[in-house]
Design a protein around this motif. Structure first.
Motif, mmCIF file in Angstrom:
data_model
loop_
_atom_site.group_PDB
_atom_site.id
_atom_site.type_symbol
_atom_site.label_atom_id
_atom_site.label_comp_id
_atom_site.label_asym_id
_atom_site.label_seq_id
_atom_site.Cartn_x
_atom_site.Cartn_y
_atom_site.Cartn_z
ATOM 1 N N LEU A 47 9.081 3.408 1.633
ATOM 2 C CA LEU A 47 7.821 2.836 1.162
ATOM 3 C C LEU A 47 6.697 3.681 1.729
ATOM 4 N N GLU A 48 6.147 4.535 0.908
ATOM 5 C CA GLU A 48 5.104 5.445 1.366
ATOM 6 C C GLU A 48 3.735 4.764 1.364
ATOM 7 N N ALA A 93 3.993 -5.442 0.474
ATOM 8 C CA ALA A 93 4.637 -4.249 -0.073
ATOM 9 C C ALA A 93 6.112 -4.205 0.316
ATOM 10 N N LEU A 94 6.410 -4.557 1.545
ATOM 11 C CA LEU A 94 7.800 -4.589 1.989
ATOM 12 C C LEU A 94 8.602 -5.620 1.207
ATOM 13 N N LEU A 148 -1.913 -5.622 7.717
ATOM 14 C CA LEU A 148 -0.646 -6.301 7.945
ATOM 15 C C LEU A 148 -0.204 -7.104 6.732
ATOM 16 N N SER A 201 2.311 2.941 3.597
ATOM 17 C CA SER A 201 2.164 1.609 4.174
ATOM 18 C C SER A 201 1.892 1.626 5.676
ATOM 19 N N ALA A 202 1.976 2.804 6.286
ATOM 20 C CA ALA A 202 1.873 2.859 7.743
ATOM 21 C C ALA A 202 0.543 2.350 8.256
ATOM 22 N N TYR A 203 -0.563 2.580 7.515
ATOM 23 C CA TYR A 203 -1.879 2.192 7.995
ATOM 24 C C TYR A 203 -2.488 1.081 7.145
ATOM 25 N N ALA A 204 -1.669 0.450 6.340
ATOM 26 C CA ALA A 204 -2.160 -0.651 5.506
ATOM 27 C C ALA A 204 -2.357 -1.905 6.347
ATOM 28 N N ARG A 223 9.382 3.108 6.197
ATOM 29 C CA ARG A 223 7.960 3.358 5.975
ATOM 30 C C ARG A 223 7.617 4.806 6.285
ATOM 31 N N SER A 278 0.863 -4.791 3.952
ATOM 32 C CA SER A 278 2.115 -4.142 4.310
ATOM 33 C C SER A 278 3.286 -5.095 4.126
#
Length: 295
Positions: free
Chosen positions: A189-190, A203-204, A197, A192-195, A234, A200
């Motif tokens: 899942l690209e 998305a997960l 909470l 999403s690291a700084y999305a 991620r 994120s």
């Protein structure tokens, strides 16, 4: 995809090697798989020309250096396979390496092609260069690129999933070749690291649901589906898969290869150009069928 019929294991393996010392790993893996599958093994060496001073001298003198090479190679293989009950067939052909492999593979049905390092190429150059690129595009058979030492059968397997028909083909091939194993179905899942909470988590959840829908479309029996573990990573595809491979001690990654792409453009296309360069484990490349939909 329907796994209700008995798995059709490859009847033949084609190992492309120059039989140098650095090719021990693909030779060991080909032997292990041939014994596991009770398959015939052909060891293919493509000779582009005289490779040693002795062979150059023989060639200039008009003597049969190829015959001497074959005798030495057969003796070496006999020693390598002593006590296994297996007698591999040696095939020595002249010409271009890639053309030689493609030609030999075309004569085999229900086969797996195995490659490794060469004395003339570094491992990275073989995997990412023209040889593997042309093989991945030209072969009708799965292509196994061996990096690791063989310590038994493949047990920890990851199939990369981008929800495409190419990924479906990769999963089906993994299930066919390695029946009864647990398989990790991995989706990266690209972005999403700084999305936030909440975003994120949503998305997960959606990625997890996407994997479930993907498996629904595969029409797998309940016992087969029960051996598939869904993992959503991620970050960038290459980093996410490589990190999971290292942390999970994955032994084999199975990648779908898009029909008209270069070998580095596997699984999610150009976003994954350097994946093969970073993977520390063995890699099985599965070319999509002609009618495949890449999503």
């Amino acid at each position: 995809m329907n796994d209700s019929t008995p798995a059709l294991l490859p009847r033949r393996l084609l190992l492309a090697t120059d039989l140098c010392a650095c090719c021990d790993r693909p030779l060991d893996r080909a032997r292990q798989l041939a014994l596991e599958w009770q398959a015939d093994l052909t060891v293919l060496t493509v000779r582009e020309g005289p490779a040693t001073p002795e062979e150059v001298s023989s060639w200039l003198e008009g003597t049969d250096a190829v015959h001497a090479f074959e005798l030495a190679a057969r003796a070496e293989l006999a020693e390598e396979f002593a006590g296994t009950g297996m007698v591999p067939m040696l095939q020595v052909v002249p010409g271009d390496v890639t053309d030689g492999i493609l030609g030999a593979a075309a004569a085999l049905s229900e086969a797996l092609v195995v490659i490794g390092a060469s004395r003339n190429e570094t491992f990275q150059e073989l995997i990412l260069g023209s040889t593997a690129g042309r093989l991945a595009q030209g072969l009708d058979h799965p292509l196994l690129v061996v990096r690791q030492r063989t310590r038994g059968s493949y047990a920890r397997i990851l199939v990369a999933n981008d929800f495409s028909e190419t990924a479906r083909e990769a999963l089906g091939t993994a299930l066919r070749l390695l029946p009864g194993r647990r398989i990790t179905l991995f989706h990266a899942l690209e972005g999403s690291a700084y999305a936030p909470l909440e975003a994120s988590a949503a998305a997960l959840q959606e990625a997890q649901a996407g994997n479930e829908r993907f498996l629904d479309g595969c029409a797998l029996p309940a016992d087969v589906r029960g051996r598939i573990d869904i993992v959503v990573g991620r970050g960038l595809v290459t980093e996410a898969i490589t990190r999971h491979v290292v942390e999970g001690a994955i032994q084999l990654v199975v990648l779908g290869v898009h029909r008209l792409s270069a070998v580095a453009r596997v699984f999610m296309g150009s976003r994954n150009d350097d994946l093969l360069e970073h993977l520390p484990c063995d890699t099985l490349l599965v070319r999509a069928a002609e009618s495949g939909d890449d999503g």
